[in-house]
Design a protein around this motif. Structure first.
Motif, PDB file in Angstrom:
ATOM      1  N   LEU A  36       2.902   8.561   3.125  1.00  0.00           N
ATOM      2  CA  LEU A  36       1.743   8.020   2.435  1.00  0.00           C
ATOM      3  C   LEU A  36       0.483   8.467   3.165  1.00  0.00           C
ATOM      4  N   ASP A  57       0.909   6.381   7.048  1.00  0.00           N
ATOM      5  CA  ASP A  57       1.920   5.382   6.710  1.00  0.00           C
ATOM      6  C   ASP A  57       3.091   6.056   6.001  1.00  0.00           C
ATOM      7  N   ARG A 116       2.942  -5.989   4.842  1.00  0.00           N
ATOM      8  CA  ARG A 116       3.174  -4.546   4.873  1.00  0.00           C
ATOM      9  C   ARG A 116       4.259  -4.169   3.860  1.00  0.00           C
ATOM     10  N   ALA A 167       2.796  -4.335   0.455  1.00  0.00           N
ATOM     11  CA  ALA A 167       1.813  -3.267   0.258  1.00  0.00           C
ATOM     12  C   ALA A 167       2.492  -1.931  -0.016  1.00  0.00           C
ATOM     13  N   ASP A 168       3.583  -1.648   0.696  1.00  0.00           N
ATOM     14  CA  ASP A 168       4.332  -0.409   0.449  1.00  0.00           C
ATOM     15  C   ASP A 168       4.829  -0.353  -0.988  1.00  0.00           C
ATOM     16  N   ASP A 175       3.603  -1.954  -3.573  1.00  0.00           N
ATOM     17  CA  ASP A 175       2.461  -1.829  -4.484  1.00  0.00           C
ATOM     18  C   ASP A 175       1.982  -0.380  -4.561  1.00  0.00           C
ATOM     19  N   ARG A 176       1.942   0.297  -3.427  1.00  0.00           N
ATOM     20  CA  ARG A 176       1.497   1.694  -3.422  1.00  0.00           C
ATOM     21  C   ARG A 176       2.497   2.574  -4.175  1.00  0.00           C
ATOM     22  N   TYR A 204       1.978   2.099  -7.877  1.00  0.00           N
ATOM     23  CA  TYR A 204       0.808   2.836  -8.345  1.00  0.00           C
ATOM     24  C   TYR A 204       1.146   4.323  -8.505  1.00  0.00           C
ATOM     25  N   ALA A 205       1.863   4.883  -7.537  1.00  0.00           N
ATOM     26  CA  ALA A 205       2.176   6.314  -7.581  1.00  0.00           C
ATOM     27  C   ALA A 205       3.114   6.658  -8.730  1.00  0.00           C
ATOM     28  N   TRP A 261       2.521  11.400  -3.860  1.00  0.00           N
ATOM     29  CA  TRP A 261       2.118  10.340  -2.936  1.00  0.00           C
ATOM     30  C   TRP A 261       0.792  10.605  -2.219  1.00  0.00           C
ATOM     31  N   ARG A 269      -2.333  10.353  -3.218  1.00  0.00           N
ATOM     32  CA  ARG A 269      -3.525   9.587  -3.579  1.00  0.00           C
ATOM     33  C   ARG A 269      -3.236   8.105  -3.780  1.00  0.00           C
ATOM     34  N   VAL A 270      -2.372   7.555  -2.973  1.00  0.00           N
ATOM     35  CA  VAL A 270      -2.045   6.114  -3.129  1.00  0.00           C
ATOM     36  C   VAL A 270      -2.544   5.331  -1.913  1.00  0.00           C
TER      37      VAL A 270
END
Length: 267
Positions: A142, A146, A191, A194-195, A197-198, A201-202, A264, A266-267
């Motif tokens: 990421l 990350d 965390r 959040a992972d 969620d990202r 989105y991707a 990945w 732009r997330v």
């Protein structure tokens, strides 16, 4: 020799028997695992079957190669440097330790090696779900340095799995805090969420968060954490029993998208 000859080869870990004319042109191949003879030249059908006769077993499908699906076309067009599928469990840690093994005389083990053990244990368990129609990707990078430890895609949906080393320790999960033994608590579930969620989105699809505890002697959950599934490494096969969310074609399409590194950025 004037007729076709059979040439055994290995592609992506699978054996194929190619049927080749004397001038070097391939006219067919036999995929043992799929029990299929793929004809590139229909007018050589009888010659192909005669050449392959000693190698054919059981019921065999004979015909032209199947038309590739959109997911297969996307995979075939992917540059090897951008393909995340070959990543090993703990790939990022393996690379880091190879570059900087650290001093060998430390009294305490390098925490990276414990983290690597956790990711390898979880990754191996997830890779074993492959036969149930699941795909696992490891060390998904990421932006910002990350990464998602493991991304699993299958009939039961998508899961972002965070591996945590907890060998011989009591783990208390009190959302969002996670406590290992007598150590200070950390808001690790933030965390983990959040992972996921990202990843959602991707991939423009729901990705659910999972915390995988490796080697925990006991797990205490005063209350179920919001959205996060908490599993030990022994319980990870439970994911394979989930279904009814994605069709096989959707699984393959999402896997083709997820394995592309550019997904990945732009997330």
């Amino acid at each position: 020799m004037t007729g076709p000859r059979v040439i055994p080869t290995w592609r992506h870990g699978r054996e194929r028997l190619y049927v080749r004319l004397p001038d070097g042109r391939n006219i067919a191949w036999y995929d043992r695992e799929a029990s299929r003879v793929n004809l590139l030249r229909e007018d050589h059908r009888d010659e192909v079957l005669h050449a392959l006769g000693p190698f054919l077993t059981g019921q065999v499908t004979v015909g032209p190669p199947p038309v590739p699906t959109p997911a297969e076309l996307a995979r075939l067009s992917l540059h090897p440097d951008d393909d995340l599928a070959p990543n090993r469990p703990g790939e990022a840690l393996l690379v880091d330790l190879d570059r900087d093994p650290g001093p060998a005389h430390l009294l305490r083990p390098d925490p990276r090696r414990r983290a690597l053990e956790a990711e390898q244990t979880v990754g191996e368990a997830l890779d074993r779900l492959d036969g149930a129609g699941w795909h696992a990707l490891h060390s998904v990078p990421l932006p910002g340095g990350d990464r998602i430890h493991h991304l699993v895609i299958g009939p039961g949906g998508l899961f972002a799995v965070h591996a945590l080393y907890a060998r011989r320790q009591r783990v208390t999960v009190a959302d969002p805090l996670v406590t290992l033994g007598r150590r200070d608590s950390r808001p690790l579930l933030r965390r983990v969420r959040a992972d996921a969620d990202r990843a959602s989105y991707a991939l423009t699809a729901e990705v659910r968060p999972v915390l995988a505890l490796v080697g925990a002697s006991e797990v205490a959950l005063p209350a179920p954490p919001r959205e996060v599934r908490v599993l030990t490494e022994q319980a990870l096969p439970e994911l394979a029993r989930l279904g009814g969310v994605l069709k096989p074609a959707d699984v393959e399409a999402l896997h083709a998208t997820a394995r592309d590194r550019n997904t990945w950025t732009r997330v």
